[in-house]
Design an enzyme around this catalytic site. Structure first.
Site, PDB file in Angstrom:
ATOM      1  N   GLU A   1      -7.120  15.876  -0.821  1.00 21.08           N
ATOM      2  CA  GLU A   1      -6.819  15.789   0.261  1.00 21.08           C
ATOM      3  C   GLU A   1      -5.558  16.063   0.655  1.00 21.08           C
ATOM      4  O   GLU A   1      -4.644  15.857   0.212  1.00 21.08           O
ATOM      5  CB  GLU A   1      -7.157  14.258   0.711  1.00 21.08           C
ATOM      6  CG  GLU A   1      -6.995  14.101   2.223  1.00 21.08           C
ATOM      7  CD  GLU A   1      -7.303  12.779   2.785  1.00 21.08           C
ATOM      8  OE1 GLU A   1      -6.962  12.281   3.919  1.00 21.08           O
ATOM      9  OE2 GLU A   1      -7.725  11.948   1.973  1.00 21.08           O
TER      10      GLU A   1
ATOM     11  N   ASP B   1      -5.353  11.796  -2.439  1.00 18.67           N
ATOM     12  CA  ASP B   1      -4.583  12.165  -1.184  1.00 18.67           C
ATOM     13  C   ASP B   1      -3.317  12.404  -1.484  1.00 18.67           C
ATOM     14  O   ASP B   1      -2.525  11.436  -2.080  1.00 18.67           O
ATOM     15  CB  ASP B   1      -5.036  11.236  -0.232  1.00 18.67           C
ATOM     16  CG  ASP B   1      -4.614  11.557   1.131  1.00 18.67           C
ATOM     17  OD1 ASP B   1      -3.839  12.521   1.219  1.00 18.67           O
ATOM     18  OD2 ASP B   1      -4.689  10.723   2.010  1.00 18.67           O
TER      19      ASP B   1
ATOM     20  N   GLU C   1     -14.066   6.184   4.445  1.00 18.01           N
ATOM     21  CA  GLU C   1     -12.746   5.278   3.872  1.00 18.01           C
ATOM     22  C   GLU C   1     -12.559   4.294   4.599  1.00 18.01           C
ATOM     23  O   GLU C   1     -11.560   3.903   4.869  1.00 18.01           O
ATOM     24  CB  GLU C   1     -11.705   6.157   3.267  1.00 18.01           C
ATOM     25  CG  GLU C   1     -11.099   6.942   4.581  1.00 18.01           C
ATOM     26  CD  GLU C   1      -9.934   7.692   4.114  1.00 18.01           C
ATOM     27  OE1 GLU C   1      -8.800   7.270   4.613  1.00 18.01           O
ATOM     28  OE2 GLU C   1      -9.783   8.422   3.291  1.00 18.01           O
TER      29      GLU C   1
ATOM     30  N   HIS D   1       0.891  -1.307  -0.130  1.00 23.05           N
ATOM     31  CA  HIS D   1       0.128  -0.139  -0.059  1.00 23.05           C
ATOM     32  C   HIS D   1       1.029   1.308  -0.001  1.00 23.05           C
ATOM     33  O   HIS D   1       1.555   1.545   1.188  1.00 23.05           O
ATOM     34  CB  HIS D   1      -0.765   0.172   1.297  1.00 23.05           C
ATOM     35  CG  HIS D   1      -2.091   1.080   1.014  1.00 23.05           C
ATOM     36  ND1 HIS D   1      -2.989   0.836   0.256  1.00 23.05           N
ATOM     37  CD2 HIS D   1      -2.211   2.115   2.057  1.00 23.05           C
ATOM     38  CE1 HIS D   1      -4.003   1.777   0.585  1.00 23.05           C
ATOM     39  NE2 HIS D   1      -3.153   2.770   1.259  1.00 23.05           N
TER      40      HIS D   1
ATOM     41  N   LYS E   1      -3.707   7.364  -3.948  1.00 26.55           N
ATOM     42  CA  LYS E   1      -2.589   8.043  -3.076  1.00 26.55           C
ATOM     43  C   LYS E   1      -1.449   8.495  -3.911  1.00 26.55           C
ATOM     44  O   LYS E   1      -0.846   7.717  -4.825  1.00 26.55           O
ATOM     45  CB  LYS E   1      -1.812   6.991  -2.211  1.00 26.55           C
ATOM     46  CG  LYS E   1      -2.818   6.469  -1.237  1.00 26.55           C
ATOM     47  CD  LYS E   1      -3.047   7.491  -0.116  1.00 26.55           C
ATOM     48  CE  LYS E   1      -3.836   7.045   1.267  1.00 26.55           C
ATOM     49  NZ  LYS E   1      -3.901   8.202   2.242  1.00 26.55           N
TER      50      LYS E   1
ATOM     51  N   ASP F   1      -7.093  17.132   6.314  1.00 25.43           N
ATOM     52  CA  ASP F   1      -6.804  15.790   7.121  1.00 25.43           C
ATOM     53  C   ASP F   1      -5.893  16.165   8.270  1.00 25.43           C
ATOM     54  O   ASP F   1      -6.389  16.757   9.601  1.00 25.43           O
ATOM     55  CB  ASP F   1      -6.452  14.708   6.144  1.00 25.43           C
ATOM     56  CG  ASP F   1      -6.327  13.333   6.980  1.00 25.43           C
ATOM     57  OD1 ASP F   1      -6.571  13.557   8.084  1.00 25.43           O
ATOM     58  OD2 ASP F   1      -5.713  12.531   6.413  1.00 25.43           O
TER      59      ASP F   1
ATOM     60  N   LYS G   1     -10.133   6.306  -4.097  1.00 25.49           N
ATOM     61  CA  LYS G   1      -9.389   7.418  -3.808  1.00 25.49           C
ATOM     62  C   LYS G   1      -7.878   6.843  -3.995  1.00 25.49           C
ATOM     63  O   LYS G   1      -7.657   5.920  -4.109  1.00 25.49           O
ATOM     64  CB  LYS G   1      -9.217   7.667  -2.248  1.00 25.49           C
ATOM     65  CG  LYS G   1      -8.211   8.731  -1.857  1.00 25.49           C
ATOM     66  CD  LYS G   1      -8.650   9.204  -0.458  1.00 25.49           C
ATOM     67  CE  LYS G   1      -7.791   8.551   0.509  1.00 25.49           C
ATOM     68  NZ  LYS G   1      -7.962   9.143   1.973  1.00 25.49           N
TER      69      LYS G   1
ATOM     70  N   LYS H   1     -10.823  11.560  12.057  1.00 23.81           N
ATOM     71  CA  LYS H   1     -10.257  10.433  12.718  1.00 23.81           C
ATOM     72  C   LYS H   1     -10.339  10.299  14.198  1.00 23.81           C
ATOM     73  O   LYS H   1      -9.846  11.344  14.540  1.00 23.81           O
ATOM     74  CB  LYS H   1      -9.046  10.653  12.096  1.00 23.81           C
ATOM     75  CG  LYS H   1      -8.676  10.299  10.409  1.00 23.81           C
ATOM     76  CD  LYS H   1      -7.345  10.205   9.916  1.00 23.81           C
ATOM     77  CE  LYS H   1      -7.249  10.243   8.382  1.00 23.81           C
ATOM     78  NZ  LYS H   1      -5.925  10.051   7.963  1.00 23.81           N
TER      79      LYS H   1
END
Length: 370
Positions: free
Chosen positions: A222, A196, A324, A20, A167, A247, A165, A271
């Site tokens: 983001e 993001d 998410e 990831h 990255k 964020d 989304k 979060k």
């Protein structure tokens, strides 16, 4: 009221289904810091503290969370009786500064125990659910454009997700823009694609990048610039039509107030870890609602335990940009008896007492770090 008798912590290492890739790290394994709260009333609460890539994301690591609880918070809390999370939070904050990830795990465990004792879901303790299913996107973050397109098309065909989304930020601006727009074009006009940047750009780069992404049909961008550049984030939000999702720049209700009062227009990523727990994250949500700022349910790529704690909080408010909360799907295994139900781009919130999940103690022992 609940009296905390003891706290026990484990570091649980679970491999991911694929690498990831983020701007600051590439994850092949996730570490969950799990805490068990034994209460004198005969109930047990479970909590989770999780971050991304050890210390590459922020100031707290799983190891530090465990240390903070065992060395400072456990002696402070054990033997004490609390009427609810407000009293628990006040006690923790009076003696321990920061460490919101560790505090979030403890607030979650307390809510779980309190809900079990009262026979109520955690959402009821947080104001009451207005939804039992929530939208959930999937992050395409293999780092390879063709692989991400194939993965996105497969998930669309399976009916599991319809929003994605990406990255970006680890590579050159031109490479990242080509990557994002190729995926958007391949998945189609009707599919929502967000990006993001994880604070990877400076202001000048962000102006160029956001212009291209806006023209290419990206729906949400983001945290394009560092969290400390509050004025830059406000300026970007006013300069472009594509909304910005704050964020890292917005952890608490105080952060949310400062951004909104400065003229920020966009959305806040909630979060529980960065706020200090589910109830603390909702304080930020209420500031956003008062200021007319949209909301989004963010993740630290938690396992099921931390994900469910977030879902109970998110179910009590309107999430204009969805959530998410896909963390459990990124892991090859988990430590719960019954996995969450994901389908048709949504996830179901467990309805039992407390968090509504049961820990698989055999798997906890198997994956716990020796």
């Amino acid at each position: 009221m609940l009296t905390i008798e003891s706290l026990a912590c484990w570091l649980v290492d679970i491999p991911t289904i694929r690498p990831h890739k983020l701007s600051m790290a590439t994850m092949g394994c996730q570490t969950l810091m799990i805490v068990r709260m034994q209460c004198a009333e005969g109930v047990v609460g479970w909590g989770e503290g999780t971050t991304i890539g050890g210390l590459s994301y922020g100031a707290e690591s799983p190891e530090a969370m465990k240390l903070a609880i065992e060395t400072y918070l456990s002696p402070l809390l054990c033997g004490q009786t609390f009427t609810g999370v407000a009293a628990l939070t006040e006690t923790m904050n009076a003696s321990v500064k920061g460490n919101t990830f560790a505090k979030s795990a403890l607030e979650t465990a307390f809510l779980d125990a309190q809900g079990k004792r009262l026979g109520l879901p955690v959402s009821a303790l947080l104001g009451g659910a207005i939804a039992t299913r929530l939208p959930v996107l999937w992050t395409l973050a293999s780092g390879d454009t063709d692989n991400d397109i194939d993965e996105g098309k497969r998930l669309l065909a399976e009916g599991r997700h319809d929003t994605f989304k990406l990255k970006i930020g680890a590579r050159s601006l031109e490479t990242d823009i080509c990557h994002a727009l190729a995926i958007k074009a391949a998945l189609g006009e009707s599919v929502s694609v967000r990006v993001d940047v994880n604070q990877a750009w400076d202001f000048t780069t962000a102006v160029k990048g956001m212009s291209a992404l806006q023209d290419g049909g990206i729906d949400l961008i983001e945290q394009p610039i560092p969290l400390w550049d509050r004025q830059g984030l406000i300026a970007l939000s006013q300069r472009f039509n594509v909304p910005i999702l704050a964020d890292e720049a917005v952890a608490t209700s105080h952060d949310g107030y400062a951004l909104a009062s400065g003229g920020f227009s966009g959305a806040y990523a909630l979060k529980i870890a960065k706020a200090g727990g589910p109830a603390q994250a909702l304080k930020l949500a209420h500031v956003a609602q008062a200021a007319g700022v949209a909301l989004y349910g963010g993740t630290m790529l938690e396992g099921t335990l931390g994900t469910v704690a977030s879902l109970h909080a998110w179910s009590t408010i309107k999430m204009q940009w969805g959530t998410e909360m896909f963390g459990p799907l990124l892991l090859k295994d988990d430590i719960v008896v019954t996995p969450l139900s994901f389908n048709q781009g949504q996830v179901s919130v467990p309805q039992g007492s407390g968090l509504g999940i049961e820990i698989d103690c055999d798997k906890l022992r198997f994956y716990a770090r020796k």
